[in-house]
Design a protein around this motif. Structure first.
Motif, short mmCIF file in Angstrom:
data_model
loop_
_atom_site.label_atom_id
_atom_site.label_comp_id
_atom_site.label_asym_id
_atom_site.label_seq_id
_atom_site.Cartn_x
_atom_site.Cartn_y
_atom_site.Cartn_z
N LEU A 106 -78.48 -36.29 -33.53
CA LEU A 106 -79.80 -35.80 -33.13
C LEU A 106 -79.81 -35.33 -31.68
O LEU A 106 -80.42 -34.31 -31.34
CB LEU A 106 -80.85 -36.89 -33.34
N ALA A 107 -79.10 -36.06 -30.80
CA ALA A 107 -79.01 -35.64 -29.40
C ALA A 107 -78.32 -34.28 -29.29
O ALA A 107 -78.70 -33.44 -28.46
CB ALA A 107 -78.26 -36.69 -28.58
N ALA A 108 -77.32 -34.06 -30.14
CA ALA A 108 -76.63 -32.76 -30.14
C ALA A 108 -77.56 -31.65 -30.60
O ALA A 108 -77.51 -30.52 -30.10
CB ALA A 108 -75.39 -32.83 -31.04
N GLU A 109 -78.45 -31.97 -31.55
CA GLU A 109 -79.44 -30.99 -32.01
C GLU A 109 -80.42 -30.66 -30.89
O GLU A 109 -80.78 -29.50 -30.66
CB GLU A 109 -80.19 -31.53 -33.24
N LYS A 117 -88.05 -29.66 -22.00
CA LYS A 117 -87.76 -30.89 -21.27
C LYS A 117 -87.38 -31.96 -22.29
O LYS A 117 -87.89 -31.97 -23.42
CB LYS A 117 -88.98 -31.33 -20.47
N LYS A 118 -86.52 -32.89 -21.88
CA LYS A 118 -86.00 -33.87 -22.83
C LYS A 118 -86.24 -35.29 -22.32
O LYS A 118 -85.74 -35.66 -21.25
CB LYS A 118 -84.52 -33.62 -23.09
N PHE A 119 -87.01 -36.06 -23.11
CA PHE A 119 -87.32 -37.45 -22.77
C PHE A 119 -86.60 -38.38 -23.74
O PHE A 119 -86.63 -38.15 -24.96
CB PHE A 119 -88.82 -37.75 -22.89
N ALA A 120 -85.96 -39.42 -23.24
CA ALA A 120 -85.46 -40.50 -24.08
C ALA A 120 -86.45 -41.65 -23.99
O ALA A 120 -86.70 -42.18 -22.90
CB ALA A 120 -84.08 -40.95 -23.61
N LEU A 133 -82.66 -55.19 -22.74
CA LEU A 133 -83.26 -53.88 -22.50
C LEU A 133 -82.47 -53.12 -21.44
O LEU A 133 -82.21 -51.91 -21.59
CB LEU A 133 -84.72 -54.03 -22.06
N ALA A 134 -82.07 -53.81 -20.39
CA ALA A 134 -81.29 -53.17 -19.32
C ALA A 134 -79.97 -52.62 -19.87
O ALA A 134 -79.55 -51.50 -19.52
CB ALA A 134 -81.03 -54.17 -18.20
N THR A 135 -79.33 -53.39 -20.75
CA THR A 135 -78.08 -52.94 -21.36
C THR A 135 -78.31 -51.69 -22.21
O THR A 135 -77.52 -50.74 -22.17
CB THR A 135 -77.48 -54.06 -22.24
N ARG A 136 -79.41 -51.71 -22.96
CA ARG A 136 -79.74 -50.56 -23.82
C ARG A 136 -80.00 -49.31 -22.97
O ARG A 136 -79.54 -48.21 -23.30
CB ARG A 136 -80.97 -50.90 -24.66
N LEU A 137 -80.72 -49.48 -21.88
CA LEU A 137 -81.05 -48.34 -21.01
C LEU A 137 -79.79 -47.72 -20.43
O LEU A 137 -79.69 -46.49 -20.30
CB LEU A 137 -81.99 -48.78 -19.89
N LEU A 138 -78.82 -48.55 -20.08
CA LEU A 138 -77.57 -48.04 -19.51
C LEU A 138 -76.81 -47.15 -20.50
O LEU A 138 -76.13 -46.21 -20.11
CB LEU A 138 -76.67 -49.21 -19.07
N GLY A 139 -76.95 -47.48 -21.78
CA GLY A 139 -76.20 -46.73 -22.80
C GLY A 139 -76.85 -45.42 -23.21
O GLY A 139 -76.21 -44.58 -23.86
N ALA A 144 -76.54 -38.04 -23.95
CA ALA A 144 -76.83 -36.67 -23.54
C ALA A 144 -75.53 -35.91 -23.29
O ALA A 144 -74.87 -36.10 -22.28
CB ALA A 144 -77.71 -36.68 -22.29
N LYS A 145 -75.16 -35.07 -24.24
CA LYS A 145 -73.97 -34.25 -24.11
C LYS A 145 -74.41 -32.79 -23.92
O LYS A 145 -75.05 -32.20 -24.78
CB LYS A 145 -73.09 -34.35 -25.37
#
Length: 305
Positions: A106-109, A117-120, A133-139, A144-145
């Protein structure tokens, strides 16, 4: 106002990532139905966020998934169509899950839509500890490729955490332009579509695994009674379609108790959204393999794209 902003915002993500709950929180009204079952959303529903400084038209897309039926292919077409010409794409990534091939796809799409603009959005933050949550945010950044996230925002739509911040970020990232809809409008959905969806949501609650994807609702008749009173009164007759004979018994329940319960829950939601009293008559019909039947899909509103 010359600096008023407006635009279109697509909300995307794998099935059951919190898209519908988020859109309801942003709009402040029940526009999209919610359910623990994947692929609950079947239409690109437009919810409208009206702010003194901007108007955002939110497109709630069905979750990207590998299609197994003709309906599945058409749902994926809805997603691709919704991403065309939007100003912001917001991708929902649950805090209590890890990203895999589905999110990478989906990120590739999303990367193909260079102007948006792109929000995660890291959703469901109320379900995890701050450390996790901090670990998840880091990943998230690594997804984003070929692009960089314009914003990475942890939120919980269920408890309205950081929703105000997200609203501000949406407004700041929309282009200058006029409102597309009157400021008292919250959705461009036909009222009949919303009624069908609210009935389907009631039917999905506590449904068995095989049943959710087989349920579709159509309105047979809707008429307003000529009665005096402070609120209008509608008679609504609707059909809940299933695919197999065995599913009829599941929906009906013992001596029709389950169908009665579905009707009571749906009536309460419909009356709240319409600001009216209603009589709701429901019946169940077997429309065999409707998800694979092009003619039935057309009749039920899933046109070929």
């Amino acid at each position: 106002m010359s600096d008023f902003r407006s635009g279109f915002v697509a909300i995307v993500g794998r099935p059951n990532t919190g898209k519908s709950t988020l859109i309801n929180a942003l709009v402040g009204s029940k526009i999209a139905i919610t359910s623990p079952h994947p692929n609950t959303t079947r239409h690109a529903i437009r919810g409208i966020v009206n702010n003194p400084d901007y108007q955002a038209i939110l497109v709630d897309t069905p979750g990207i998934h590998k299609p197994k039926t003709l309906l599945g292919y058409r749902l994926n077409a809805v997603v691709n169509e919704s991403l065309d010409s939007v100003d912001i794409v917001m991708m929902c990534l649950p805090a209590d899950e890890t990203s895999g091939a589905g999110d990478e796809f989906l990120a590739a799409e999303i990367a193909k839509y260079s102007r948006a603009k792109k929000f995660a959005l890291v959703t469901k933050t109320d379900l995890v500890s701050k450390k996790n949550l901090a670990t998840r945010l880091l990943g998230i950044s690594s997804l984003a490729k070929g692009f960089t996230w314009d914003e990475i925002v942890p939120i919980s739509a269920a408890i309205h955490e950081q929703i105000d911040l997200l609203e501000k970020l949406i407004g700041d990232n929309l282009p200058v332009g006029p409102a597309f809809y009157p400021t008292d409008v919250k959705s461009d959905q036909k009222i009949e579509t919303l009624i069908c969806e609210l009935i389907r949501e009631a039917a999905l609650r506590d449904a068995r695994e095989e049943l959710p994807h087989s349920i579709m609702v159509t309105i047979d008749e809707m008429a307003e009674r000529e009665e005096k009173g402070s609120r209008p009164f509608y008679d609504i007759h609707a059909t809940i379609h299933v695919e197999r004979d065995s599913q009829t018994g599941i929906l009906l329940g013992h001596q029709g108790e389950r169908l009665k319960d579905i009707g009571m829950r749906a009536r309460k939601d419909i009356e709240r959204e319409l600001g009216a009293r209603i009589f709701l008559g429901l019946h169940v019909k077997v429309s065999k393999e409707w998800q694979r039947d092009p003619k039935l899909l057309e009749r039920l509103g899933f046109t070929e794209r």
